[in-house]
Write a protein that holds these residues in place. Structure first.
Motif, PDB file in Angstrom:
ATOM      1  N   ALA A   2       0.838  -1.208   0.000  1.00  0.00           N
ATOM      2  CA  ALA A   2       0.000   0.000   0.000  1.00  0.00           C
ATOM      3  C   ALA A   2       0.869   1.253   0.000  1.00  0.00           C
ATOM      4  CB  ALA A   2      -0.904  -0.005   1.226  1.00  0.00           C
ATOM      5  N   GLU A   3       0.295   2.344  -0.490  1.00  0.00           N
ATOM      6  CA  GLU A   3       1.003   3.613  -0.489  1.00  0.00           C
ATOM      7  C   GLU A   3       1.343   3.988   0.955  1.00  0.00           C
ATOM      8  OE1 GLU A   3      -1.136   6.643  -2.551  1.00  0.00           O
ATOM      9  OE2 GLU A   3       0.311   8.179  -1.942  1.00  0.00           O
ATOM     10  N   GLY A   4       2.575   4.382   1.200  1.00  0.00           N
ATOM     11  CA  GLY A   4       2.985   4.788   2.547  1.00  0.00           C
ATOM     12  C   GLY A   4       3.596   3.667   3.358  1.00  0.00           C
ATOM     13  N   SER A   5       3.520   2.420   2.854  1.00  0.00           N
ATOM     14  CA  SER A   5       4.164   1.318   3.576  1.00  0.00           C
ATOM     15  C   SER A   5       5.661   1.342   3.304  1.00  0.00           C
ATOM     16  CB  SER A   5       3.586  -0.037   3.139  1.00  0.00           C
ATOM     17  OG  SER A   5       2.230  -0.141   3.505  1.00  0.00           O
ATOM     18  N   VAL A   6       6.439   1.161   4.371  1.00  0.00           N
ATOM     19  CA  VAL A   6       7.896   1.170   4.269  1.00  0.00           C
ATOM     20  C   VAL A   6       8.424  -0.035   5.035  1.00  0.00           C
ATOM     21  CG1 VAL A   6       9.995   2.493   4.792  1.00  0.00           C
ATOM     22  CG2 VAL A   6       7.922   3.686   4.123  1.00  0.00           C
ATOM     23  N   HIS A   7       9.480  -0.660   4.486  1.00  0.00           N
ATOM     24  CA  HIS A   7      10.000  -1.901   5.071  1.00  0.00           C
ATOM     25  C   HIS A   7      11.493  -1.751   5.337  1.00  0.00           C
ATOM     26  CE1 HIS A   7       6.179  -3.667   3.826  1.00  0.00           C
ATOM     27  NE2 HIS A   7       6.344  -2.978   2.702  1.00  0.00           N
ATOM     28  N   PHE A   8      11.906  -2.257   6.497  1.00  0.00           N
ATOM     29  CA  PHE A   8      13.316  -2.167   6.882  1.00  0.00           C
ATOM     30  C   PHE A   8      13.871  -3.563   7.144  1.00  0.00           C
ATOM     31  CE2 PHE A   8      11.486   1.895   8.129  1.00  0.00           C
ATOM     32  CZ  PHE A   8      12.402   2.789   7.582  1.00  0.00           C
ATOM     33  N   ALA A   9      15.136  -3.772   6.735  1.00  0.00           N
ATOM     34  CA  ALA A   9      15.806  -5.043   6.980  1.00  0.00           C
ATOM     35  C   ALA A   9      17.149  -4.780   7.653  1.00  0.00           C
ATOM     36  CB  ALA A   9      16.047  -5.782   5.663  1.00  0.00           C
ATOM     37  N   ALA A  10      17.538  -5.704   8.510  1.00  0.00           N
ATOM     38  CA  ALA A  10      18.928  -5.784   8.969  1.00  0.00           C
ATOM     39  C   ALA A  10      19.574  -6.906   8.172  1.00  0.00           C
ATOM     40  CB  ALA A  10      18.985  -6.078  10.463  1.00  0.00           C
ATOM     41  N   LEU A  11      20.748  -6.623   7.623  1.00  0.00           N
ATOM     42  CA  LEU A  11      21.457  -7.601   6.780  1.00  0.00           C
ATOM     43  C   LEU A  11      22.783  -7.969   7.430  1.00  0.00           C
ATOM     44  CD1 LEU A  11      21.035  -5.783   3.338  1.00  0.00           C
ATOM     45  CD2 LEU A  11      19.521  -7.505   4.335  1.00  0.00           C
ATOM     46  N   ASP A  12      23.116  -9.268   7.381  1.00  0.00           N
ATOM     47  CA  ASP A  12      24.447  -9.652   7.855  1.00  0.00           C
ATOM     48  C   ASP A  12      25.467  -9.374   6.746  1.00  0.00           C
ATOM     49  OD1 ASP A  12      24.405 -11.756   6.029  1.00  0.00           O
ATOM     50  OD2 ASP A  12      24.134 -13.326   7.528  1.00  0.00           O
ATOM     51  N   THR A  13      26.711  -9.717   6.970  1.00  0.00           N
ATOM     52  CA  THR A  13      27.759  -9.351   6.010  1.00  0.00           C
ATOM     53  C   THR A  13      27.623 -10.097   4.687  1.00  0.00           C
ATOM     54  OG1 THR A  13      29.179 -10.924   7.154  1.00  0.00           O
ATOM     55  CG2 THR A  13      29.487  -8.611   7.696  1.00  0.00           C
ATOM     56  N   ASN A  14      26.818 -11.183   4.676  1.00  0.00           N
ATOM     57  CA  ASN A  14      26.553 -11.897   3.411  1.00  0.00           C
ATOM     58  C   ASN A  14      25.303 -11.380   2.705  1.00  0.00           C
ATOM     59  OD1 ASN A  14      28.732 -13.736   3.712  1.00  0.00           O
ATOM     60  ND2 ASN A  14      27.521 -14.834   5.252  1.00  0.00           N
ATOM     61  N   GLY A  15      24.651 -10.401   3.312  1.00  0.00           N
ATOM     62  CA  GLY A  15      23.438  -9.851   2.717  1.00  0.00           C
ATOM     63  C   GLY A  15      22.177 -10.604   3.089  1.00  0.00           C
ATOM     64  N   ALA A  16      22.283 -11.556   4.036  1.00  0.00           N
ATOM     65  CA  ALA A  16      21.089 -12.289   4.473  1.00  0.00           C
ATOM     66  C   ALA A  16      20.268 -11.422   5.430  1.00  0.00           C
ATOM     67  CB  ALA A  16      21.491 -13.583   5.170  1.00  0.00           C
TER      68      ALA A  16
END
Ligand SMILES: CC(C)(COP(=O)(O)OP(=O)(O)OC[C@H]1O[C@@H](n2cnc3c(N)ncnc32)[C@H](O)[C@@H]1OP(=O)(O)O)[C@@H](O)C(=O)NCCC(=O)NCCS
Length: 141
Positions: free
Chosen positions: A36-50
């Motif tokens: 939906a408009e306005g939804s934002v998603h955040f990730a924490a990534l390890d050094t391999n990008g997982a």
């Protein structure tokens, strides 16, 4: 070591499913408002990008709801969740919108450490368990 970045909901589904909806169908890890408009998603990534941590922010009625807050089991207790939560809080501050969530009772202390407060009585989310409504106020930063 890990980094925090804004990402797509699709990249978070596997971690949400593993940590937040184990034993449920994969579809339970998708939120209706993901795209939906306005939804934002955040990730924490390890050094391999997982993806090792995640949270999503859904815009509703001039407020932001935090959903899908999770850290991979082997990374819990190492500051990943707090770093993701800071990114979420900074987003809310940039938007100048109030931020809230329905917090599992078992996670209330995690949010309180970042200045969130419970409001009202606990309630049950079917299939998940007891929750509190919690709110973040930017004054606590
Ligand atoms: C809750 C969760 C997201 C926390 O993430 P995390 O990466 O383990 O948290 P952090 O290591 O960044 O912890 C930050 C601080 O909160 C504390 N904390 C973490 N989880 C906590 C909990 N469940 N209750 C109380 N305090 C908690 C930590 O001890 C740490 O405190 P410190 O700064 O004094 O050392 C993670 O444990 C998780 O995914 N749990 C299962 C899913 C879940 O319950 N999600 C929330 C749904 S509302």
């Amino acid at each position: 070591m890990f980094t925090i970045k804004e990402t797509t909901a699709d990249s978070l589904i596997a971690l949400r499913w593993q940590v937040l909806r184990p034993g449920h169908p994969e579809s339970a890890a998708h939120f209706a408002e993901d795209a939906a408009e306005g939804s934002v998603h955040f990730a924490a990534l390890d050094t391999n990008g997982a993806v090792i941590g995640c949270a999503s922010v859904i815009k509703k009625n001039n407020a932001l709801q935090l959903r899908g807050m999770a850290t991979a089991p082997e990374w819990q207790g190492k500051g990943v969740g707090q770093a993701v939560l800071v990114a979420v809080q900074q987003h809310a501050q940039r938007c100048s919108l109030p931020l809230w969530c329905n917090a599992r009772v078992s996670a209330v202390g995690f949010y309180q450490k970042s200045g969130w407060h419970t409001q009202g009585e606990p309630f049950t989310v079917a299939g998940v368990g007891p929750h509190y409504l919690m709110r973040f106020s930017s004054e606590s930063c």
